[in-house]
Design a protein around this motif. Structure first.
Motif, PDB file in Angstrom:
ATOM      1  N   ILE A   1      28.511  12.838   4.858  1.00 56.97           N
ATOM      2  CA  ILE A   1      29.817  12.819   4.258  1.00 56.97           C
ATOM      3  C   ILE A   1      30.232  11.715   3.659  1.00 56.97           C
ATOM      4  O   ILE A   1      30.747  11.600   2.685  1.00 56.97           O
ATOM      5  CB  ILE A   1      31.051  13.304   5.528  1.00 56.97           C
ATOM      6  CG1 ILE A   1      30.782  14.773   6.073  1.00 56.97           C
ATOM      7  CG2 ILE A   1      32.438  13.007   4.984  1.00 56.97           C
ATOM      8  CD1 ILE A   1      31.518  14.932   7.199  1.00 56.97           C
ATOM      9  N   ASN A   2      29.897  10.377   4.275  1.00 57.31           N
ATOM     10  CA  ASN A   2      30.343   9.258   3.520  1.00 57.31           C
ATOM     11  C   ASN A   2      29.357   8.628   2.351  1.00 57.31           C
ATOM     12  O   ASN A   2      29.846   7.636   1.850  1.00 57.31           O
ATOM     13  CB  ASN A   2      30.653   8.167   4.695  1.00 57.31           C
ATOM     14  CG  ASN A   2      31.769   8.534   5.658  1.00 57.31           C
ATOM     15  OD1 ASN A   2      32.790   9.060   5.110  1.00 57.31           O
ATOM     16  ND2 ASN A   2      31.750   8.051   6.896  1.00 57.31           N
TER      17      ASN A   2
ATOM     18  N   ARG B   1      26.476  12.994   0.273  1.00 56.61           N
ATOM     19  CA  ARG B   1      26.973  13.882  -0.249  1.00 56.61           C
ATOM     20  C   ARG B   1      26.892  13.807  -1.769  1.00 56.61           C
ATOM     21  O   ARG B   1      27.207  12.466  -2.388  1.00 56.61           O
ATOM     22  CB  ARG B   1      28.376  14.190   0.017  1.00 56.61           C
ATOM     23  CG  ARG B   1      28.847  15.099   0.859  1.00 56.61           C
ATOM     24  CD  ARG B   1      30.234  15.257   1.305  1.00 56.61           C
ATOM     25  NE  ARG B   1      31.222  14.890   0.247  1.00 56.61           N
ATOM     26  CZ  ARG B   1      32.729  14.170   0.514  1.00 56.61           C
ATOM     27  NH1 ARG B   1      32.696  14.093   1.645  1.00 56.61           N
ATOM     28  NH2 ARG B   1      33.131  13.931  -0.688  1.00 56.61           N
TER      29      ARG B   1
ATOM     30  N   ILE C   1      29.983  12.421  -3.973  1.00 60.26           N
ATOM     31  CA  ILE C   1      30.691  11.306  -3.693  1.00 60.26           C
ATOM     32  C   ILE C   1      30.728  10.531  -4.870  1.00 60.26           C
ATOM     33  O   ILE C   1      29.960  10.385  -5.926  1.00 60.26           O
ATOM     34  CB  ILE C   1      29.731  10.599  -2.444  1.00 60.26           C
ATOM     35  CG1 ILE C   1      29.803  11.061  -1.395  1.00 60.26           C
ATOM     36  CG2 ILE C   1      30.281   9.211  -2.871  1.00 60.26           C
ATOM     37  CD1 ILE C   1      31.150  10.719  -0.678  1.00 60.26           C
TER      38      ILE C   1
ATOM     39  N   ALA D   1      42.539  11.199   1.721  1.00 62.39           N
ATOM     40  CA  ALA D   1      41.385  11.525   0.933  1.00 62.39           C
ATOM     41  C   ALA D   1      41.066  12.662   0.298  1.00 62.39           C
ATOM     42  O   ALA D   1      40.614  12.877  -0.701  1.00 62.39           O
ATOM     43  CB  ALA D   1      39.956  11.336   2.101  1.00 62.39           C
TER      44      ALA D   1
ATOM     45  N   ARG E   1      36.251  10.784  -3.036  1.00 59.96           N
ATOM     46  CA  ARG E   1      36.394   9.608  -2.237  1.00 59.96           C
ATOM     47  C   ARG E   1      36.611   9.807  -0.837  1.00 59.96           C
ATOM     48  O   ARG E   1      37.065  11.007  -0.459  1.00 59.96           O
ATOM     49  CB  ARG E   1      37.779   8.823  -2.478  1.00 59.96           C
ATOM     50  CG  ARG E   1      37.663   8.319  -3.967  1.00 59.96           C
ATOM     51  CD  ARG E   1      36.941   7.298  -4.318  1.00 59.96           C
ATOM     52  NE  ARG E   1      36.863   6.515  -5.581  1.00 59.96           N
ATOM     53  CZ  ARG E   1      36.239   5.730  -6.099  1.00 59.96           C
ATOM     54  NH1 ARG E   1      35.060   5.401  -5.324  1.00 59.96           N
ATOM     55  NH2 ARG E   1      36.405   5.067  -7.322  1.00 59.96           N
ATOM     56  N   THR E   2      36.109   8.962   0.150  1.00 55.51           N
ATOM     57  CA  THR E   2      35.879   9.633   1.558  1.00 55.51           C
ATOM     58  C   THR E   2      37.015   8.835   2.398  1.00 55.51           C
ATOM     59  O   THR E   2      37.665   7.848   2.008  1.00 55.51           O
ATOM     60  CB  THR E   2      34.633   9.184   2.134  1.00 55.51           C
ATOM     61  OG1 THR E   2      34.518   7.717   2.328  1.00 55.51           O
ATOM     62  CG2 THR E   2      33.640   9.522   1.383  1.00 55.51           C
ATOM     63  N   ASP E   3      37.438   9.549   3.518  1.00 54.63           N
ATOM     64  CA  ASP E   3      38.258   8.817   4.341  1.00 54.63           C
ATOM     65  C   ASP E   3      37.964   7.559   4.848  1.00 54.63           C
ATOM     66  O   ASP E   3      38.747   6.550   4.782  1.00 54.63           O
ATOM     67  CB  ASP E   3      38.710   9.838   5.513  1.00 54.63           C
ATOM     68  CG  ASP E   3      37.452  10.180   6.419  1.00 54.63           C
ATOM     69  OD1 ASP E   3      36.355   9.707   6.093  1.00 54.63           O
ATOM     70  OD2 ASP E   3      37.646  10.461   7.590  1.00 54.63           O
ATOM     71  N   ASN E   4      36.712   7.118   4.980  1.00 54.97           N
ATOM     72  CA  ASN E   4      36.098   6.012   5.482  1.00 54.97           C
ATOM     73  C   ASN E   4      36.305   4.849   4.466  1.00 54.97           C
ATOM     74  O   ASN E   4      36.785   3.996   4.587  1.00 54.97           O
ATOM     75  CB  ASN E   4      34.777   6.220   6.178  1.00 54.97           C
ATOM     76  CG  ASN E   4      34.308   4.955   6.996  1.00 54.97           C
ATOM     77  OD1 ASN E   4      35.184   4.568   7.758  1.00 54.97           O
ATOM     78  ND2 ASN E   4      33.111   4.792   6.722  1.00 54.97           N
TER      79      ASN E   4
END
Length: 240
Positions: free
Chosen positions: A58-59, A62, A65, A93, A99-102
């Motif tokens: 996910i971060n 992917r 991204i 996000a 963009r990722t939450d992290n």
DNA sequence: AATTTTAGCAACCGCACGTAT
DNA sequence: CATACGTGCGGTTGCTAAAAT
């Protein structure tokens, strides 16, 4: 009764992923999809916890991204959404495709929070008191900003406003909703937003949707929102 | 040039939530 | 309804590179 650990910890790799592991994970997911994350590592022949695989995918791995620096507009969006939603990184996000939450959390903690604190002490052209004011339409969700800024953010406009705004945010359902309005017609565009123009339109939509940026850059002719979504926004402003 | 400090980022951990049984 | 399980989220940690001394 305590929960069983998410995975058998013994003999599993931890820490940074190697290129080989990345390759293996990507190849597996491209071929079979991720399916059950818990069982994926075994199926893919990886000595990793399922959660670790999920996070890595996910971060980092992917295909949709977007890597690299955040644009000024993205940063503004984060600041303002954080003012509304607090530390709801996943929600924020969802309004920033690619963009990722992290990543957003990291940017907030390392850049934006400090900038807000600095701006509050010595307002500049970029972060005027009026700019900050718009971030104060916030809720009790916010917990992680520096105490100084955060207390200001949560004090002024109260629960009702932010609560209604959040309802609208939930109703709009972010990027997917935007895509459904016809701005993005095909699956590829929806899943791989890399064009500046596409991002700019999306952010303009977001601005209009949320009333961000005090109307700057909003062009309703260009941003064709579904009528029921405009209704939601109009309803919101009539309630305030 | 060597050492220390700071900043940035990737990854881990624990908890909460939703769903299946 | 209670429990177990899978997943996702947010907070935090720890490593690395850059900057400062």
């Amino acid at each position: 009764m305590g929960r069983a650990p998410c995975c058998e910890k013994a003999n599993l790799n931890k820490g940074s992923w190697t290129p080989k592991e990345d390759e293996r994970l990507v190849a597996y997911i491209n071929k079979y999809g991720h399916g059950n994350w818990r069982s994926l590592p075994k199926r893919a022949g990886l000595l990793r916890c399922g959660k670790s695989c999920r996070l890595r995918w996910i971060n980092y791995l992917r295909p949709d991204i977007i890597r690299g620096n955040f644009t000024q507009q993205e940063e503004d969006t984060i600041i303002k959404l954080h003012g509304l939603l607090g530390n709801k990184w996943a929600k924020i996000a969802s309004y920033l495709p690619g963009r990722t939450d992290n990543e957003i959390k990291n940017v907030w903690n390392t850049h934006l929070k400090k900038r807000l604190v600095a701006a509050q002490k010595t307002p500049t052209a970029a972060e005027t008191p009026r700019d900050l004011e718009s971030t104060r339409t916030t809720s009790s969700h916010a917990t992680s900003v520096s105490d100084d800024v955060e207390s200001k953010c949560s004090a002024d406009h109260g629960e009702v406003l932010s609560g209604k705004m959040i309802e609208i945010l939930d109703g709009v359902d972010s990027w997917d909703s935007f895509a459904r309005t016809g701005q993005v017609v095909d699956e590829i565009s929806t899943k791989a937003i890399v064009g500046d123009e596409e991002s700019r339109r999306w952010l303009a939509y977001l601005e209009a949707e949320l009333g961000l940026f005090d109307g700057v850059g909003v062009d309703e002719d260009e941003v064709e929102m579904a009528e029921d979504q405009w209704d939601a926004v109009r309803m919101y402003f009539s309630m305030v």
